[in-house]
Design an enzyme around this catalytic site. Structure first.
Site, mmCIF file in Angstrom:
data_model
loop_
_atom_site.group_PDB
_atom_site.id
_atom_site.type_symbol
_atom_site.label_atom_id
_atom_site.label_comp_id
_atom_site.label_asym_id
_atom_site.label_seq_id
_atom_site.Cartn_x
_atom_site.Cartn_y
_atom_site.Cartn_z
ATOM 1 C CG HIS A 112 -1.962 -0.910 1.202
ATOM 2 N ND1 HIS A 112 -3.053 -1.163 0.366
ATOM 3 C CD2 HIS A 112 -2.148 -2.338 1.933
ATOM 4 C CE1 HIS A 112 -3.699 -2.291 0.512
ATOM 5 N NE2 HIS A 112 -3.186 -2.864 1.426
ATOM 6 C CB ILE A 119 0.312 6.422 2.550
ATOM 7 C CG1 ILE A 119 1.692 6.418 2.996
ATOM 8 C CG2 ILE A 119 -0.392 5.062 3.242
ATOM 9 C CD1 ILE A 119 1.914 7.227 4.199
ATOM 10 C CB CYS A 120 -3.038 2.891 -1.166
ATOM 11 S SG CYS A 120 -4.847 2.579 -1.712
ATOM 12 C CG LEU A 121 -4.252 4.425 5.661
ATOM 13 C CD1 LEU A 121 -4.707 2.709 5.961
ATOM 14 C CD2 LEU A 121 -3.271 4.966 6.869
ATOM 15 N NE ARG A 182 -2.393 -1.058 -3.219
ATOM 16 C CZ ARG A 182 -2.209 -2.215 -3.289
ATOM 17 N NH1 ARG A 182 -3.320 -3.096 -2.705
ATOM 18 N NH2 ARG A 182 -1.316 -2.745 -4.149
#
EC number: 2.3.2.23
Length: 196
Positions: A112, A119-121, A182
Site C-alpha cells: 500500500h 500511501i493508499c490508506l 488498489r
C-alpha cells in the site's frame, strides 16, 4: 394582517441567515487550525505512539508541516527499519485531512506504499473525520506496516509514480483490500484522450 382599507398585506419575509453577519475571515479559521495543531503537537511530544517521535526541527519554522520519525515495530517485517512521515496541514484542518506521505531515503516496501512515498490508506482521504488526529494516523500506519506479510510494491507502482500528482490527496483511490487491488484514477481524470 389587515391594512388601512381591510386588504390583507403580505408579510415580507427575510431570508434566513445561515452564517454570522460578519463572515469569518481567514484569521479565525487559521486561529482555530493553529490551536488544534498546537494541541496535537503537544500530545505527540508528550505521548507519542510506539516507535514514533516528532522531528523537532521540522516544526521550528512552520506549524503546518511536520516530520515524524518512525521505527518499524518489533516482531514485524520492518523491525529496526527507520522511516520518516511528512504531514502537511491545510488551513481547513481538521475538517480536511492532512497530506501524509513517506519521505526521505527509506520508503517502506509495502503493498500500500508507492515508491514515491504515497500511501493508499482510506483514513487519509474519504474515511477522514475531524475526530481523527495525527496520533491516530500514525497508529494506523504502524498497524498497516505491522500486518504486512510480504514486502512488495503495489502492482501498478511504476505507472503510478510516473503519472501521479505530487500531492497524494489529488488521487482518487479505490479501496479493494479483500482482493488486494488498489486503483487510482488521477491519470484518467487529468488527461484528455483523442476519439478516433
Amino acid at each position: 394582517m389587515l391594512g388601512p382599507r381591510g386588504v390583507t398585506r403580505a408579510r415580507q419575509l427575510r431570508p434566513l441567515r445561515l452564517w454570522p453577519r460578519r463572515p469569518w475571515g481567514d484569521g479565525s479559521i487559521m486561529a482555530s487550525m493553529q490551536k488544534r495543531l498546537q494541541k496535537e503537537l503537544l500530545a505527540l511530544q508528550n505521548d507519542p505512539p510506539p516507535g514514533m517521535t516528532l522531528n523537532e526541527k521540522s516544526v521550528q519554522n512552520s506549524i503546518t508541516q511536520w516530520i515524524v520519525d518512525m521505527e518499524g515495530a518489533p516482531g514485524t517485517l520492518y523491525e529496526g527499519e527507520k522511516f520518516q512521515l511528512l504531514f502537511k496541514f491545510s488551513s481547513r484542518y481538521p475538517f480536511d485531512s492532512p497530506q501524509v506521505m513517506f519521505t526521505g531515503e527509506n520508503i517502506p516496501v509495502h503493498p500500500h506504499v508507492y515508491s514515491n512515498g504515497h500511501i493508499c490508506l482510506s483514513i487519509l482521504t474519504e474515511d477522514w473525520s475531524p475526530a481523527l488526529s495525527v496520533q491516530s494516523v500514525c497508529l494506523s500506519i504502524i498497524s498497516m506496516l505491522s500486518s504486512c506479510k510480504e514486502k512488495r510494491r503495489p502492482p501498478d507502482n511504476s505507472f503510478y509514480v510516473r503519472t501521479c500528482n505530487k500531492n497524494p490527496k489529488k488521487t482518487k483511490w479505490w479501496y479493494h483490500d479483500e482482493i488486494g487491488i488498489r486503483y487510482w484514477e488521477t491519470y484518467y481524470l487529468n488527461r484528455s484522450f483523442d476519439v478516433f
